[in-house]
Motif scaffolding. Structure first.
Motif, PDB file in Angstrom:
ATOM      1  N   ASP A  55       9.769 -33.380  41.706  1.00 35.82           N
ATOM      2  CA  ASP A  55       9.852 -34.830  41.886  1.00 35.82           C
ATOM      3  C   ASP A  55       8.432 -35.325  42.166  1.00 35.82           C
ATOM      4  N   MET A  56       7.881 -36.136  41.265  1.00 30.70           N
ATOM      5  CA  MET A  56       6.493 -36.556  41.409  1.00 30.70           C
ATOM      6  C   MET A  56       6.276 -37.453  42.622  1.00 30.70           C
ATOM      7  N   ALA A  57       7.314 -38.146  43.057  1.00 32.25           N
ATOM      8  CA  ALA A  57       7.179 -39.046  44.209  1.00 32.25           C
ATOM      9  C   ALA A  57       7.136 -38.277  45.521  1.00 32.25           C
ATOM     10  N   THR A  58       8.032 -37.298  45.677  1.00 34.83           N
ATOM     11  CA  THR A  58       8.124 -36.569  46.944  1.00 34.83           C
ATOM     12  C   THR A  58       7.307 -35.287  46.945  1.00 34.83           C
ATOM     13  N   ARG A  59       6.850 -34.850  45.751  1.00 29.85           N
ATOM     14  CA  ARG A  59       6.115 -33.592  45.591  1.00 29.85           C
ATOM     15  C   ARG A  59       6.991 -32.375  45.925  1.00 29.85           C
ATOM     16  N   LYS A  60       8.297 -32.497  45.784  1.00 29.59           N
ATOM     17  CA  LYS A  60       9.216 -31.413  46.085  1.00 29.59           C
ATOM     18  C   LYS A  60       9.758 -30.794  44.800  1.00 29.59           C
ATOM     19  N   VAL A  61       9.921 -29.461  44.805  1.00 31.52           N
ATOM     20  CA  VAL A  61      10.563 -28.783  43.686  1.00 31.52           C
ATOM     21  C   VAL A  61      12.065 -29.029  43.788  1.00 31.52           C
ATOM     22  N   LEU A  62      12.627 -29.698  42.799  1.00 30.00           N
ATOM     23  CA  LEU A  62      14.048 -30.045  42.818  1.00 30.00           C
ATOM     24  C   LEU A  62      14.919 -28.900  42.324  1.00 30.00           C
ATOM     25  N   ARG A  63      14.441 -28.206  41.298  1.00 30.28           N
ATOM     26  CA  ARG A  63      15.218 -27.106  40.730  1.00 30.28           C
ATOM     27  C   ARG A  63      14.299 -26.222  39.896  1.00 30.28           C
ATOM     28  N   THR A  64      14.793 -25.030  39.630  1.00 32.05           N
ATOM     29  CA  THR A  64      14.075 -24.074  38.793  1.00 32.05           C
ATOM     30  C   THR A  64      14.972 -23.686  37.637  1.00 32.05           C
ATOM     31  N   LEU A  65      14.478 -23.889  36.417  1.00 31.33           N
ATOM     32  CA  LEU A  65      15.252 -23.599  35.213  1.00 31.33           C
ATOM     33  C   LEU A  65      14.856 -22.225  34.680  1.00 31.33           C
ATOM     34  N   PRO A  66      15.805 -21.316  34.483  1.00 33.44           N
ATOM     35  CA  PRO A  66      15.463 -19.990  33.950  1.00 33.44           C
ATOM     36  C   PRO A  66      15.203 -20.037  32.445  1.00 33.44           C
ATOM     37  N   THR A  67      14.167 -19.344  32.008  1.00 36.09           N
ATOM     38  CA  THR A  67      13.899 -19.178  30.580  1.00 36.09           C
ATOM     39  C   THR A  67      14.150 -17.707  30.239  1.00 36.09           C
ATOM     40  N   LEU A  68      13.766 -17.290  29.032  1.00 38.79           N
ATOM     41  CA  LEU A  68      14.033 -15.912  28.642  1.00 38.79           C
ATOM     42  C   LEU A  68      12.961 -14.951  29.144  1.00 38.79           C
ATOM     43  N   ARG A  69      11.682 -15.232  28.817  1.00 37.84           N
ATOM     44  CA  ARG A  69      10.645 -14.257  29.186  1.00 37.84           C
ATOM     45  C   ARG A  69       9.355 -14.892  29.714  1.00 37.84           C
ATOM     46  N   GLU A  70       8.699 -15.719  28.882  1.00 39.74           N
ATOM     47  CA  GLU A  70       7.312 -16.089  29.187  1.00 39.74           C
ATOM     48  C   GLU A  70       6.983 -17.509  28.722  1.00 39.74           C
ATOM     49  N   PRO A  71       7.419 -18.534  29.470  1.00 38.56           N
ATOM     50  CA  PRO A  71       7.103 -19.914  29.077  1.00 38.56           C
ATOM     51  C   PRO A  71       5.618 -20.196  29.254  1.00 38.56           C
ATOM     52  N   SER A  72       5.023 -20.879  28.294  1.00 37.62           N
ATOM     53  CA  SER A  72       3.572 -21.078  28.351  1.00 37.62           C
ATOM     54  C   SER A  72       3.175 -22.531  28.113  1.00 37.62           C
ATOM     55  N   HIS A  73       3.286 -23.010  26.871  1.00 38.67           N
ATOM     56  CA  HIS A  73       2.838 -24.349  26.512  1.00 38.67           C
ATOM     57  C   HIS A  73       4.008 -25.191  26.006  1.00 38.67           C
TER      58      HIS A  73
END
Length: 339
Positions: A55-73
């Motif tokens: 959340d850009m306003a509170t600077r808090k991590v709201l959630r974490t989304l799982p990917t498969l291996r190695e997200p980059s760009h």
């Protein structure tokens, strides 16, 4: 009867105008929706197969989304409805709703590391760093058009504004390659120095970060000749153009700094130290704050470019690419290099 006929005629004459305005109204509706939605920072954690949503306003991590291996760009689709996140060794594009910052699904694709849509939205060009090839896909259906084996460890890329050429850095081959997207041939290959990385088309030239040295090389796009070397610091990794087009930012990942260059003269204006944090990709918020992925510290920094002070937000291992949903309010193409 005459009144009905006049109404029918008036509506018939108005119809073509309404149809012509449809794309503009759609864009305005999309911009309004983006402006009304909460503002999110979407951070790609290459070291732990996840994406952090902040959340850009509170600077808090709201959630974490799982990917498969190695997200980059990342690359935003031309219709702005999907954010493609390159999941390199997962052989997939992780697809995210850029407004809601929610997962949509995956699309199978070979080893995407860095990627971008050509300015005419015809092609999606993908650097497969692990597999040593550059793939050109049709943007509309992701069907493979051409596979180029032109060097080792294809890293970053950018395009000529006319969409005829893609410029791709080859990290292990120490080269920059110009690919002709008109006839799918190689225009030229040139040695630019040890471990080249970030690429940016800027004012009729190609700028490339030479990570194994201390400079950005300016290259003639016509023939690949290196015209000059612009010193930025140790290990420049990526280069970005600010929204006002007046400043270039270069992340010196090895030296641990972000530097601001005059976009016209390349004069060094200011250096922002991040010690051994490994600053990597950046994004610029509407308030002027610069969001910086700190690759070696499992953090994102939010930098005030005026004071030089910054705060940090804990994310996952090896944060890499970063996208701000506030960028959707901008008109024109949105890419990772042009902020």
């Amino acid at each position: 009867m005459k009144s009905s006929r006049r109404t029918w005629l008036r509506n018939s004459l108005a119809a073509p105008c309404s149809l012509a305005l449809a794309p503009l109204l759609s864009l305005r509706t999309g911009l309004a929706a983006a402006a009304a939605a909460p503002a999110y920072a979407i951070v790609m954690n290459s070291g732990e197969a996840s994406v952090s949503v902040i959340d850009m306003a509170t600077r808090k991590v709201l959630r974490t989304l799982p990917t498969l291996r190695e997200p980059s760009h990342w690359a935003l689709t031309p219709n702005r409805k999907e954010l493609y996140i390159a999941d390199a060794s997962g052989n997939a594009l992780f697809v995210v709703d850029p407004v809601k910052a929610s997962a949509i699904g995956h699309k199978t694709i070979a080893d995407p590391y860095q990627l971008g849509f050509s300015p005419d939205n015809r092609y999606l060009v993908v650097n497969a760093l692990r597999l040593n090839h550059v793939d050109v896909y049709r943007a509309d259906d992701l069907s493979l058009v051409k596979r180029f084996a032109v060097g080792k460890m294809p890293s970053h890329l950018d395009f000529a504004p006319d969409s005829r050429t893609s410029y791709n850095s080859m990290q292990e081959s120490n080269s920059l390659v110009a690919l002709n997207l008109t006839d799918m041939s190689v225009r030229w290959t040139t040695d630019v120095g040890k471990t080249p990385a970030g690429v940016l088309w800027h004012k009729g030239k190609v700028l490339i970060c030479v990570m194994g040295a201390d400079h950005v090389a300016e290259v003639d796009p016509a023939n690949g000749k290196v015209l000059r070397k612009i010193k930025t610091g140790v290990g420049p990794h990526n280069i970005f153009l600010a929204p006002d087009k007046k400043t270039l930012y270069v992340s010196n990942r090895i030296g641990g700094s972000l530097v601001a260059l005059d976009a016209d003269t390349f004069e060094l204006r200011r250096t922002y130290p991040f010690r051994a944090a490994g600053p990597d990709d950046i994004a610029i918020a509407p308030d002027g704050k610069i969001w910086v992925a700190l690759r070696f510290h499992e953090q994102v920094a939010v930098l005030d470019p005026e004071s030089g002070k910054y705060e940090t937000i804990d994310v996952g291992r090896s944060p890499h690419g970063i996208f701000l949903s506030t960028q959707l309010a901008h008109t024109g193409p949105i890419t990772a290099e042009v902020l």
